[in-house]
Scaffold this motif. Sequence first.
Motif, PDB file in Angstrom:
ATOM      1  N   PRO A  42      -5.510  -1.220  -8.684  1.00  0.00           N
ATOM      2  CA  PRO A  42      -5.938  -2.376  -7.885  1.00  0.00           C
ATOM      3  C   PRO A  42      -7.301  -2.174  -7.232  1.00  0.00           C
ATOM      4  CG  PRO A  42      -4.290  -1.124  -6.699  1.00  0.00           C
ATOM      5  CD  PRO A  42      -4.365  -0.512  -8.075  1.00  0.00           C
ATOM      6  N   GLN A  43      -8.187  -3.171  -7.395  1.00  0.00           N
ATOM      7  CA  GLN A  43      -9.441  -3.174  -6.637  1.00  0.00           C
ATOM      8  C   GLN A  43      -9.159  -3.438  -5.164  1.00  0.00           C
ATOM      9  OE1 GLN A  43     -12.637  -5.488  -8.307  1.00  0.00           O
ATOM     10  NE2 GLN A  43     -11.880  -5.194 -10.388  1.00  0.00           N
ATOM     11  N   SER A  44      -8.118  -4.206  -4.900  1.00  0.00           N
ATOM     12  CA  SER A  44      -7.580  -4.450  -3.564  1.00  0.00           C
ATOM     13  C   SER A  44      -6.211  -5.085  -3.777  1.00  0.00           C
ATOM     14  CB  SER A  44      -8.493  -5.378  -2.753  1.00  0.00           C
ATOM     15  OG  SER A  44      -8.311  -6.726  -3.167  1.00  0.00           O
ATOM     16  N   PRO A  45      -5.379  -5.129  -2.740  1.00  0.00           N
ATOM     17  CA  PRO A  45      -4.073  -5.786  -2.895  1.00  0.00           C
ATOM     18  C   PRO A  45      -4.154  -7.308  -2.718  1.00  0.00           C
ATOM     19  CG  PRO A  45      -4.027  -4.025  -1.240  1.00  0.00           C
ATOM     20  CD  PRO A  45      -5.456  -4.382  -1.484  1.00  0.00           C
ATOM     21  N   GLN A  52      -1.315  -2.760   5.402  1.00  0.00           N
ATOM     22  CA  GLN A  52      -1.105  -1.596   4.552  1.00  0.00           C
ATOM     23  C   GLN A  52      -2.344  -0.704   4.622  1.00  0.00           C
ATOM     24  OE1 GLN A  52      -0.108  -0.616  -0.185  1.00  0.00           O
ATOM     25  NE2 GLN A  52      -0.668  -2.677   0.431  1.00  0.00           N
ATOM     26  N   ILE A  53      -2.133   0.598   4.703  1.00  0.00           N
ATOM     27  CA  ILE A  53      -3.229   1.541   4.517  1.00  0.00           C
ATOM     28  C   ILE A  53      -3.319   1.722   3.011  1.00  0.00           C
ATOM     29  CG2 ILE A  53      -4.204   3.780   5.134  1.00  0.00           C
ATOM     30  CD1 ILE A  53      -3.677   1.969   7.539  1.00  0.00           C
ATOM     31  N   ALA A  54      -4.167   0.935   2.381  1.00  0.00           N
ATOM     32  CA  ALA A  54      -4.107   0.731   0.931  1.00  0.00           C
ATOM     33  C   ALA A  54      -5.162   1.542   0.195  1.00  0.00           C
ATOM     34  CB  ALA A  54      -4.289  -0.753   0.616  1.00  0.00           C
ATOM     35  N   ARG A  55      -4.751   2.141  -0.900  1.00  0.00           N
ATOM     36  CA  ARG A  55      -5.689   2.801  -1.809  1.00  0.00           C
ATOM     37  C   ARG A  55      -6.229   1.770  -2.786  1.00  0.00           C
ATOM     38  NH1 ARG A  55      -8.112   7.034  -0.591  1.00  0.00           N
ATOM     39  NH2 ARG A  55      -8.053   8.026  -2.621  1.00  0.00           N
ATOM     40  N   CYS A  56      -7.533   1.758  -2.970  1.00  0.00           N
ATOM     41  CA  CYS A  56      -8.203   0.791  -3.836  1.00  0.00           C
ATOM     42  C   CYS A  56      -9.115   1.537  -4.814  1.00  0.00           C
ATOM     43  CB  CYS A  56      -9.032  -0.194  -3.011  1.00  0.00           C
ATOM     44  SG  CYS A  56      -8.062  -1.074  -1.763  1.00  0.00           S
ATOM     45  N   PHE A  57      -9.339   0.906  -5.971  1.00  0.00           N
ATOM     46  CA  PHE A  57     -10.061   1.584  -7.047  1.00  0.00           C
ATOM     47  C   PHE A  57     -11.052   0.614  -7.687  1.00  0.00           C
ATOM     48  CE2 PHE A  57      -5.786   3.088  -6.530  1.00  0.00           C
ATOM     49  CZ  PHE A  57      -5.892   4.469  -6.497  1.00  0.00           C
ATOM     50  N   ARG A  58     -12.304   1.008  -7.784  1.00  0.00           N
ATOM     51  CA  ARG A  58     -13.317   0.169  -8.417  1.00  0.00           C
ATOM     52  C   ARG A  58     -14.243   1.030  -9.259  1.00  0.00           C
ATOM     53  NH1 ARG A  58     -14.686  -3.855  -3.265  1.00  0.00           N
ATOM     54  NH2 ARG A  58     -12.543  -4.609  -3.045  1.00  0.00           N
ATOM     55  N   ASP A  60      -5.608  -3.003   5.084  1.00  0.00           N
ATOM     56  CA  ASP A  60      -5.452  -4.331   4.493  1.00  0.00           C
ATOM     57  C   ASP A  60      -4.541  -5.168   5.379  1.00  0.00           C
ATOM     58  OD1 ASP A  60      -6.361  -5.672   2.090  1.00  0.00           O
ATOM     59  OD2 ASP A  60      -4.241  -5.883   1.588  1.00  0.00           O
ATOM     60  N   ILE A  61      -4.980  -6.380   5.740  1.00  0.00           N
ATOM     61  CA  ILE A  61      -4.265  -7.200   6.723  1.00  0.00           C
ATOM     62  C   ILE A  61      -4.200  -8.638   6.227  1.00  0.00           C
ATOM     63  CG2 ILE A  61      -4.242  -7.996   9.124  1.00  0.00           C
ATOM     64  CD1 ILE A  61      -6.005  -5.542   9.787  1.00  0.00           C
ATOM     65  N   GLU A  62      -3.059  -9.289   6.406  1.00  0.00           N
ATOM     66  CA  GLU A  62      -2.917 -10.708   6.071  1.00  0.00           C
ATOM     67  C   GLU A  62      -1.967 -11.348   7.085  1.00  0.00           C
ATOM     68  OE1 GLU A  62      -4.270 -13.591   3.043  1.00  0.00           O
ATOM     69  OE2 GLU A  62      -4.791 -11.504   3.496  1.00  0.00           O
ATOM     70  N   ALA A  63      -2.235 -12.605   7.424  1.00  0.00           N
ATOM     71  CA  ALA A  63      -1.407 -13.299   8.413  1.00  0.00           C
ATOM     72  C   ALA A  63      -1.290 -14.776   8.058  1.00  0.00           C
ATOM     73  CB  ALA A  63      -2.001 -13.146   9.815  1.00  0.00           C
TER      74      ALA A  63
END
Length: 584
Positions: A195-198, A215-221, A237-240
């Motif tokens: 994932p580049q981002s979730p 989420q403390i998210a791992r991202c890959f680009r 990463d935050i969403e509401a």
Amino acid sequence: MYRSHPISELPTMTVDTPVTLAGWVQSIRDHGGLLFFDLRDRSGIVQIVVNPEATPILTDLAKTLRDEWVVSLHGMISKRPEGTANPNLPTGAIEIRASDIRVLNASITPPFPVDDRVEVSETLRLTYRYLDMRRSPLKEALQLRTELTHVLRNLLHDLGFWEIETPILTRSTPEGARDFLVPSRLDRGSFYALPQSPQLFKQLLMVGGMERYYQIARCFRDEDLRADRQPEFTQVDIEASFLTMDQFLYLMEGIIQAVFERISGVAICRPFMRLSHKESMEKYGSDKPDLRFGLPIRDITETAGRTQFRVFLDVVSQGGKVLGIRYPDGALKSRKEIDELTQWAIDQGAKGLAWIKVEGNTFQSPILKFIPEEAQVGIREALEPIPGDLLLFVADKTDLARKVTGQLRLKIGDALGLRPHGSHALLWVVDFPLFEWNEDENRLEALHHPFTAPKPEDLPLLESDPLSVRSQAYDLVLNGTELGGGSVRNFDPRIQEKLFQKIGISPEKARERFGFLLDALGYGAPPHLGMAFGLDRFAMLLAGLDSIRDVIAFPKTQKGTCLLTQAPAPVDPVQLRDLGIRLS
């Protein structure tokens, strides 16, 4: 047992208390009588004393010790003799009188001294990263990062956000950068993507009624690297759901405010300043301006068109911009220094650098003969110079002129000491364009990503003037570095489909690539928005460092390689055979 206390606790303990310590030997000193060495663990360092008269056998053992050997020892806390205290160490007033030492492991001679005072090349530090971690700079950076993550988790939990993991193996979708692909053994010819981002999953979580996620998210680009970019990185990463943009940004400001207070002891006021993308580009030549200092860029294109200076006139006639900026006290610079500054501007892509010195109430410049009095008045009104200023001008295509002048502004700020460590300027850049024009492919593309919602009042422009449509996107900028960014999302599937069409994704392609999202949006998607903070960058800025490699335990180089493990590396042909892959 190996140890009874970490070294950091020793200063709080009373003299003559017995302790058992464990760690690494550092800096052995044989003074003929007493033998000294420093013992280091993760928490600190303390001086160990071995007395040959009291413990002759132990002294013989201590003389065999070498740097970086791992030992466990027992001894008594003692006050250092008068005049020998070290005020630079937390344990500098005490020492440990050893009564027993046990060697747990020997060490070969390290390739560099594990000593903070010794300069070591980054290549060597990355190759032997586990040794670099024993030194204070990296150890302290990783400790700060740990504290930052802990504080963020607690803050978000207290605000009602749930920590939810999203998949690492997912579907390849066009989101701007190249995907890292993972071939499937069970379904040959098909690939997962890292994932580049979730992005899509966090929107699906909102559709699922989770309302507040992080989420403390791992991202890959798979993209070109630089000092603040890695092929794999971490973001908060935050969403509401059911929050307006103003409510959400104020909530995020509270998180940033609390982080600075708890990590750095710095008071940050909110609400943060907001600056439109248009104003940011016009005044600072950047969408992430450093507002620790002023010196805004001034547009003198109209005035430049009333001069006889051919360089200015050519640019104006071709629709470009002539931009100017003040360099306080720059009039003191020699012609050689100005020539060096001009060459720097050329290296940044400019065709040159015009200049005017302000000496008293008069202008002095080789180009002054081409600038009539009326135009000189216009320059004065635009730049508002004071005696001693050096006025600098860049004339070129709009984007390039802004880019070079923006970099020139930062160079001036550095030269004048206007960007010190420890000062903080936070702001939101808002009202970004929804689209940008891809000249190579002759089409529109999303400036951020295709799930960003347009401003409602600009919806009528989608057909007539799409490049004028503003998005509900926002970037958080700290001291000229983008700390995070996000947007209000398209929760109406009809608008989402329309935006796909505007960037050249046909309904068929949209269904093929994003059908699961479009379906989900049709099942009562709530209004939602979100953002992501770059955890690596945040830690880097809080630590006052210049590269995110310095806050990552095992980073890659700028070529994307790991010097420690020598990754990437070829794989066994059998592995490729099992995947149905042949290299050409």
